[in-house]
Scaffold this motif. Structure first.
Motif, PDB file in Angstrom:
ATOM      1  N   UNK A 227      49.267  26.904  50.425  1.00 26.04           N
ATOM      2  CA  UNK A 227      49.368  28.683  49.916  1.00 26.04           C
ATOM      3  C   UNK A 227      48.011  28.923  48.664  1.00 26.04           C
ATOM      4  N   UNK A 228      47.633  30.097  48.829  1.00 26.83           N
ATOM      5  CA  UNK A 228      46.749  29.888  47.294  1.00 26.83           C
ATOM      6  C   UNK A 228      47.286  31.563  47.648  1.00 26.83           C
ATOM      7  N   UNK A 229      47.667  32.074  46.812  1.00 21.88           N
ATOM      8  CA  UNK A 229      47.868  33.143  45.979  1.00 21.88           C
ATOM      9  C   UNK A 229      46.168  33.905  45.583  1.00 21.88           C
ATOM     10  N   UNK A 230      45.921  33.239  45.131  1.00 25.95           N
ATOM     11  CA  UNK A 230      44.618  34.353  44.273  1.00 25.95           C
ATOM     12  C   UNK A 230      43.855  34.389  45.909  1.00 25.95           C
ATOM     13  N   UNK A 231      43.541  34.046  46.827  1.00 29.20           N
ATOM     14  CA  UNK A 231      42.621  34.016  47.944  1.00 29.20           C
ATOM     15  C   UNK A 231      43.347  35.167  49.119  1.00 29.20           C
ATOM     16  N   UNK A 232      43.076  36.413  49.258  1.00 25.75           N
ATOM     17  CA  UNK A 232      43.486  37.072  50.170  1.00 25.75           C
ATOM     18  C   UNK A 232      43.048  37.175  51.283  1.00 25.75           C
ATOM     19  N   UNK A 233      41.989  36.229  51.785  1.00 25.06           N
ATOM     20  CA  UNK A 233      41.194  36.035  52.720  1.00 25.06           C
ATOM     21  C   UNK A 233      41.433  35.085  53.407  1.00 25.06           C
ATOM     22  N   UNK A 234      42.394  33.939  52.716  1.00 23.72           N
ATOM     23  CA  UNK A 234      42.918  32.885  53.953  1.00 23.72           C
ATOM     24  C   UNK A 234      44.152  33.144  53.756  1.00 23.72           C
ATOM     25  N   UNK A 235      44.292  32.538  54.758  1.00 21.81           N
ATOM     26  CA  UNK A 235      45.866  31.760  55.605  1.00 21.81           C
ATOM     27  C   UNK A 235      46.164  30.384  55.480  1.00 21.81           C
ATOM     28  N   UNK A 236      47.592  30.360  55.881  1.00 18.99           N
ATOM     29  CA  UNK A 236      48.377  29.268  56.534  1.00 18.99           C
ATOM     30  C   UNK A 236      48.229  28.948  57.632  1.00 18.99           C
ATOM     31  N   UNK A 237      47.211  27.842  57.960  1.00 18.20           N
ATOM     32  CA  UNK A 237      47.242  27.281  59.274  1.00 18.20           C
ATOM     33  C   UNK A 237      48.428  25.859  59.437  1.00 18.20           C
ATOM     34  N   UNK A 238      48.515  26.094  61.296  1.00 20.94           N
ATOM     35  CA  UNK A 238      49.332  25.009  61.472  1.00 20.94           C
ATOM     36  C   UNK A 238      49.500  23.914  61.208  1.00 20.94           C
ATOM     37  N   UNK A 239      48.354  22.964  60.563  1.00 21.96           N
ATOM     38  CA  UNK A 239      48.646  22.309  59.908  1.00 21.96           C
ATOM     39  C   UNK A 239      48.058  22.096  58.433  1.00 21.96           C
ATOM     40  N   UNK A 240      48.509  23.575  57.410  1.00 19.81           N
ATOM     41  CA  UNK A 240      48.268  23.724  56.993  1.00 19.81           C
ATOM     42  C   UNK A 240      46.363  22.703  56.178  1.00 19.81           C
ATOM     43  N   UNK A 241      46.284  21.873  54.929  1.00 23.59           N
ATOM     44  CA  UNK A 241      45.409  21.499  54.668  1.00 23.59           C
ATOM     45  C   UNK A 241      45.404  20.426  55.078  1.00 23.59           C
ATOM     46  N   UNK A 242      46.277  19.375  56.219  1.00 20.04           N
ATOM     47  CA  UNK A 242      46.692  17.965  55.900  1.00 20.04           C
ATOM     48  C   UNK A 242      45.919  17.108  57.186  1.00 20.04           C
ATOM     49  N   UNK A 243      45.355  18.098  57.836  1.00 18.19           N
ATOM     50  CA  UNK A 243      44.843  17.682  59.176  1.00 18.19           C
ATOM     51  C   UNK A 243      43.684  18.501  60.062  1.00 18.19           C
ATOM     52  N   UNK A 244      43.556  18.401  61.310  1.00 20.70           N
ATOM     53  CA  UNK A 244      42.807  18.726  61.832  1.00 20.70           C
ATOM     54  C   UNK A 244      43.276  19.416  63.331  1.00 20.70           C
ATOM     55  N   UNK A 245      44.058  18.465  63.177  1.00 22.62           N
ATOM     56  CA  UNK A 245      44.756  19.312  64.931  1.00 22.62           C
ATOM     57  C   UNK A 245      45.275  20.734  64.777  1.00 22.62           C
ATOM     58  N   UNK A 246      45.095  21.659  66.117  1.00 23.75           N
ATOM     59  CA  UNK A 246      44.870  22.623  66.545  1.00 23.75           C
ATOM     60  C   UNK A 246      43.700  23.725  65.356  1.00 23.75           C
ATOM     61  N   UNK A 247      42.661  22.783  65.294  1.00 21.82           N
ATOM     62  CA  UNK A 247      41.612  23.156  64.186  1.00 21.82           C
ATOM     63  C   UNK A 247      41.488  23.786  63.196  1.00 21.82           C
ATOM     64  N   UNK A 248      42.729  23.836  62.354  1.00 22.59           N
ATOM     65  CA  UNK A 248      42.577  24.972  61.002  1.00 22.59           C
ATOM     66  C   UNK A 248      43.308  25.781  61.691  1.00 22.59           C
ATOM     67  N   UNK A 249      43.763  26.377  63.006  1.00 25.63           N
ATOM     68  CA  UNK A 249      43.577  27.734  63.136  1.00 25.63           C
ATOM     69  C   UNK A 249      44.739  28.067  62.645  1.00 25.63           C
TER      70      UNK A 249
END
Length: 763
Positions: free
Chosen positions: A304-326
């Motif tokens: 997570x990044x407190x400095x960016x309010x235009x992104x969220x945390x996907x189901x697999x974070x920033x660690x893999x491509x499952x669920x396409x980053x959704x």
């Protein structure tokens, strides 16, 4: 220079090289800082390795499947040659190979001793980190030792495209080491720049660049036993952040060069030290639980990044491509409480993402014929529905995916998170600027979605609840109860703001077009909605007609490698009472104060043997509720199951990335379940049930500007709360004594038979 943490309980270790587990390890050992993340792939590359770098919020179109997170080329790739023989795990003899993820420091370490076919032994020690102090910086360092030879060592850094990159390389400046990429179909640029420092200075390398700028080489003549080191600094910027990412990336490298590699690494370590002070849950007496909670906390921080309010945390974070980053409901229901109580600005940023995607939620509601805002079940950068409409099963059959059309509880889940944030933070500015609009628009959705019928009650038909084994059902208890919560809290919020923010109230009403009678209509609808609750049995029927379905032996099936829905097939699973994941039990986890303990007990005992836990989100919520009910042995069993989803890969899909929702739920199981933490209007309430083997438990939390430290002991029973800073608040034990405490005070309550003694207040 950094060195690995001495305490092994802070290290995740993988010895040897196992191609079958490589992609799983790449997920578990991934590094990140919320701005970008990198899988822990072998930097020299291998047939079974899948290097991937992700930048939060960058998605590419993918035909009928919709958006997926872009995978950037691997700029951390390097190869080492000894006398023109490339070192590889597959050539020669591996004498030692170990990777360590240092959870405390946020560093990936690797040690590798390789004997090449000519008998030369080379030792490589390297580390890599995504700076938490400067989220645009990646540091990489490698030390190469010629153990039993003298000769030429060549280090080659090469830009290696991913097989699913989704980015185009536009321009490479070999002189400045910068790289500019674009995202096809979108006006987004991504730029990196790099700087290399060689040690020792007395052994200067020879430097060469490839003709297209995608490759650089450094070579040394080394003596027997000599070590050379390369330190690499990378920066990354996108046009989401700055107007000219290539220029900014180059300028940033130039500005931080003067600080030096050691200082950059030290700043990163200090940032992680502070973050652990804010977030670490400490368990004494259960090393397995301690390691699991540290693993969970590490990945939650890194995502997570407190400095960016235009992104969220996907189901697999920033660690893999499952669920396409959704982004799913996982963020608001399972992860956000961790950020809420350990890093409130991060929780605020995640909710602002939902505010900025309100346009997509409104569009989806209109497309389905409703008012207000219906959030996307799977969300990407725009907030438009990103759920694929079809999927191909392993047997080749094509099935329609209905979750994007019917899993409507997502809007109430977002509203729940907004309310919880406001309750714990007291952030009126957020409510006035964003939160109130989310609550109102989601309430408007439910006001149009629920329909009054001849029985005098309101119903919500044709939905999918958390139990996704049963589709197109009526009056799902979770959906309806959360809709009631949404409607009531939207009305409550309007009353509170009207009373509390008199000067701001007219402007807010104008902005959200609030009609005077709307809150009253929401309350009336909330009172009319059916929930399926039977006062005689104290059970919520999961959905209309559930009790008439077939019983199946779910408990026996849990031990099988094949999921129960695959074993039974789609038709039989729909006719059965088998449940995919916590559904009614999830209501207990989220809305505990709504019903007496006897209601939670009855529903937990009824649904527990019928739940297959086919979702990673399920076991930790069962651990939470079991702990609150005092069933400590069962709570521990579910806690272990939840912990092993990634650490033991017990669902077999960790290669796609770690399960962020399960990690957040594991933290909740400890803090809300085992410690029994509740937040009330004036402070906190605790109801501890330490699990078998847990001698002590301690954790920090933030509540309305106060910083607290909670310490629990099992034998003798003891609760200690230190108010490190902040104004006065109430500290209480459930159905026990309460006291007031302020910054600089410590309060203690001791077990007194089956109850608790009055609090002792001290400095």
């Amino acid at each position: 220079m950094p060195s690995p943490t001495a305490d092994p309980s802070w290290l995740s270790v993988e010895d040897g090289a196992n191609p079958a587990r490589e992609r799983e390890i790449e997920s578990l050992f991934a590094i990140g800082n919320g701005y970008f993340g990198m899988r822990a792939s072998l930097v020299e590359g291998a047939r079974f390795s899948h290097p991937s770098t992700f930048v939060a919020g960058i998605f590419v179109a993918d035909g009928v499947m919709g958006p997926r997170r872009a995978v950037l080329p691997d700029w951390s790739h390097f190869e080492v040659e000894v006398e023109q023989e490339r070192l590889s795990l597959g050539v020669g003899r591996v004498l030692a190979h170990r990777r360590q993820l240092d959870l405390r420091q946020g560093i990936l370490w690797r040690e590798w001793r390789q004997q090449d076919p000519s008998g030369r032994i080379t030792r490589l020690t390297y580390f890599q980190l995504a700076s938490l102090a400067d989220r645009h910086v990646l540091l990489q360092s490698v030390a190469i030792t010629a153990e039993n030879y003298a000769g030429r060592i060549r280090f080659t850094g090469r830009l290696c495209p991913s097989d699913m990159a989704g980015t185009d390389v536009e321009q490479i400046d070999a002189v400045s080491g910068s790289l500019l990429m674009s995202v096809p179909g979108k006006d987004i640029g991504i730029a990196t720049a790099s700087e290399l420092q060689s040690l020792p200075a007395s052994v200067p390398p020879r430097h060469e660049s490839g003709p297209d700028g995608r490759e650089e080489q450094w070579s040394w003549e080394v003596t027997l036993g000599q070590t050379v080191r390369l330190n690499r600094i990378f920066t990354i910027f996108t046009s989401r952040d700055v107007a000219s990412p290539a220029t900014t990336a180059r300028d940033h490298v130039a500005s931080i060069r003067a600080h030096g590699f050691r200082a950059l690494a030290a700043a990163h370590l200090e940032a992680w030290r502070r973050r652990w002070e804010e977030a670490e849950v400490r368990i004494m007496g259960d090393d397995v639980a301690q390691r699991a909670l540290r693993f969970a906390t590490y990945h939650l921080i890194a995502a997570a990044n407190s400095a960016d309010e235009h992104v969220s945390v996907g189901a697999r974070g920033l660690t893999g491509e499952a669920y396409r980053g959704h982004v799913f409901w996982d963020t608001e229901v399972y992860m956000l409480p961790f950020y809420l109580l350990t890093a409130p600005p991060t929780a605020r940023a995640l909710l602002m993402y939902r505010y900025h995607t309100l346009g997509g939620a409104r569009r989806k509601a209109r497309e389905q014929g409703f008012d207000g805002a219906l959030y996307a079940w799977e969300s990407a950068d725009t907030g438009n529905e990103a759920t694929p409409r079809r999927a191909v099963l392993p047997d080749g059959r094509i099935v329609t995916i209905l979750t994007g059309e019917q899993e409507h509880h997502i809007s109430a889940d977002v509203a729940y998170a907004v309310w919880q944030y406001w309750r714990a933070s007291g952030d009126d500015t957020f409510m006035l600027e964003a939160g109130a609009e989310i609550l109102v628009e989601t309430a408007r959705f439910w006001a149009s979605r629920a329909q009054a019928e001849p029985d005098g009650r309101a119903h919500i038909r044709q939905v999918i609840g958390p139990d996704e084994y049963h589709e197109t059902v009526d009056d799902n208890a979770f959906t309806n109860a959360m809709a009631i919560f949404n409607l009531e809290t939207a009305a409550d919020a309007m009353e509170i703001l009207q009373r509390k923010r008199v000067a701001d109230w007219p402007r807010l009403c104008t902005h959200i077009h609030l009609a005077r009678e709307e809150p009253a209509r929401w309350r009336a609808l909330a009172g009319a909605l059916v929930t399926g609750f039977d006062p005689a049995t104290k059970l919520f029927e999961q959905f209309a007609g559930y009790h008439q379905l077939d019983e199946v032996d779910v408990v026996t099936q849990r031990g099988c490698a094949t999921p129960i829905d695959t074993c039974l097939g789609p038709e039989r699973i729909r006719r059965s009472k088998a449940i995919k994941q916590a559904d009614v039990v999830a209501l207990s986890a989220l809305l505990w104060e709504k019903w007496p303990t006897a209601v939670h007990e009855a529903n937990f005992r009824y649904y527990e043997p019928r739940t297959a836990h086919g979702s990673s989100l399920s076991p930790a919520f069962y651990a939470l509720v079991a702990a609150r009910l005092g069933d400590r042995a069962l709570a521990l069993a579910y806690f272990r199951q939840a912990a092993e989803i990634d650490l033991a890969n017990n669902m077999g899909n960790a290669a796609g990335g770690v399960h962020m929702g399960a990690l957040g739920a594991l933290w909740q199981a400890a803090v809300f379940g085992v410690a029994g933490l509740r937040m009330c209007e004036n402070g906190i309430v605790l109801d501890p049930h330490l699990l078998p083997g847990w001698a002590e438990m301690a954790f920090p939390l933030q509540w309305r500007g106060r910083l607290l430290h909670v310490h629990l002991n099992a034998d003798p029973r003891r609760i200690e709360v230190i108010v490190e800073k902040g104004d006065e608040l109430t500290v209480a034990v459930l159905e026990g004594p309460a006291c007031s405490a302020r910054g600089g005070q410590r309060v203690v309550s001791r077990g007194n038979g089956s109850g608790w003694a009055n609090w002792e207040v001290g400095q």
